[in-house]
Each structure stands twice: as structure tokens, then as C-alpha cells.
Design a protein around this motif. Sequence first.
Motif, short mmCIF file in Angstrom:
data_model
loop_
_atom_site.label_atom_id
_atom_site.label_comp_id
_atom_site.label_asym_id
_atom_site.label_seq_id
_atom_site.Cartn_x
_atom_site.Cartn_y
_atom_site.Cartn_z
N LEU A 183 0.81 -1.22 0.00
CA LEU A 183 0.00 0.00 0.00
C LEU A 183 0.85 1.27 0.00
O LEU A 183 0.63 2.16 -0.82
N PRO A 214 -3.79 -1.20 -3.85
CA PRO A 214 -4.94 -1.17 -2.94
C PRO A 214 -5.09 -2.43 -2.07
O PRO A 214 -5.94 -3.26 -2.32
N GLU A 230 -6.51 3.10 -3.52
CA GLU A 230 -5.33 3.08 -2.65
C GLU A 230 -5.21 4.37 -1.83
O GLU A 230 -4.68 4.35 -0.73
#
Length: 220
Positions: A141, A147, A186
Motif C-alpha cells: 500500500l 490497494p 489506494e
Amino acid sequence: MGSLMKIYNAMLWAYGPQGWWPIVSLEKGKSEYGVDAPRDEADVFEICTGAILTQNTAWKNVEKALLNLKVSGSLDPKKISGIRVDKLSAMIRPAGYFNQKAKKLKLFSEFYIGLNGKAPSREELLSVWGIGPETADSILLYAYRKPFFVVDAYTRRIFAYLGLVKEDSSYDDIQKLFMDNLKHDERVFNEYHALIVDHAKRHYQKRPYGQGCFLRKVIG
DNA sequence: AACCAGGACGTGA
DNA sequence: TCACGTCATGGT
């Protein structure tokens, strides 16, 4: 709107953007927030290193270890793989578990060099000794902007208190709750986890947990 | 002076 | 699978 998004919005309103992942500033001698995305390869590797060093450890102590590595010019995969373990463990001493973490950093550095600049998969990360689910997801991440929702002890504590997960839920179960109910953005995953850490530091560190937590009435 | 900190691994059942 | 012990410094 779903409960998870309501909670997210409430924390964002209360605390503002967190600017994760923090990057060590040589001038200030500590990590700084506000660098939203890794600016270069050095930032990527520093985030990976910090993710390993912060395992069950206060970030304050990780800052000291990262600064030791950075001022000596050692915060680099080739440098870490070349340095002696006893010298490496001495530099990261403030972060605790220094023998284990020195070994982890060396193994990860070898792995990182083998990537040749490309992003690792979650399975590849998990195959490295010392990289568990939370560390893998943090790296994906925050270093690679993928994501993956990061679940930590705070996440379990807060959402168990709110009654949205069971106390003994597994990492994967909790991650599934978030990833099944949130858009895989994300930027949102980044901000959400950072906000959870901030909120937990304010209301979920000392028992009884949840004192002053305003999230229950946000859900409605 | 316990308890906690942005966990992961080894072991035995 | 899973509960439990181990790893370790530093702040409250």
C-alpha cells in the motif's frame, strides 16, 4: 453510505489528512509526514524498511533506527546486504528485537535487489522470512501504492469495540470486511489506516479502551 | 512497575 | 489449525 465510509469521513473530518508514509528527514533528525507518495527509489526502500522495523514497536523508536541507517548512508538494499549483521543490529537497536530485525532486513534486501525495480506480489512478499500479512500489505500500500487494506492491532481493537468485527477475527477476515465494503482506492486505504492509527493513539491505548471515542454515534 | 508499541515465527498438541 | 512462548528497546 456504509458504516465503514461514515467512520472514515468522521475521522478525516476530525483529524485531517495524515500524510503517510512518514519519511526520515536528515535535517530534522526525525520522520516527517506529508510526503504522500514515495518520490524515488530511496523512499520506496525506506518505507519497506520502516514497515519491518515497526513490527510491534513504537514509531518513535523506529525513527531512531532509521536515522542511524540514513546518516551512515546504510539505508540502501546493497549496503544492508553487505554490512555485517552485528553492525546492522547495533544501528537498529532502538527499534527493539534487533537481532531478528537485522536478519529480516538482510533477507528483505536480498529479495528487494532481486526485484530489479518491479513491484512484488503479495505472495512473493509473504514468502520472505520476517514478512507477515501486515508488513506485506503495508509495503504494497505505502511503498507501491497498491490497494491492499492494512489491518493492525488498532484496527481490531477499534472495530471490535464498535461491534463490527469479533474480537478473535483473523487478519484475513478483518481485511475482507474492509475490502468487501470499500472501493479499492489506494488513496482511501492509505488515509484510512493512517487515521485508524491516529484515532487509536488518542482513544485506544490505555484501558479501558474507547474512552472518548465518538465513532459509535457516527454509525447511527 | 506493569503495560503497550503501526508483528512474525517456532513449537507442541 | 491454533494457543502460547519468544524476541527487546523505550515511553507512560
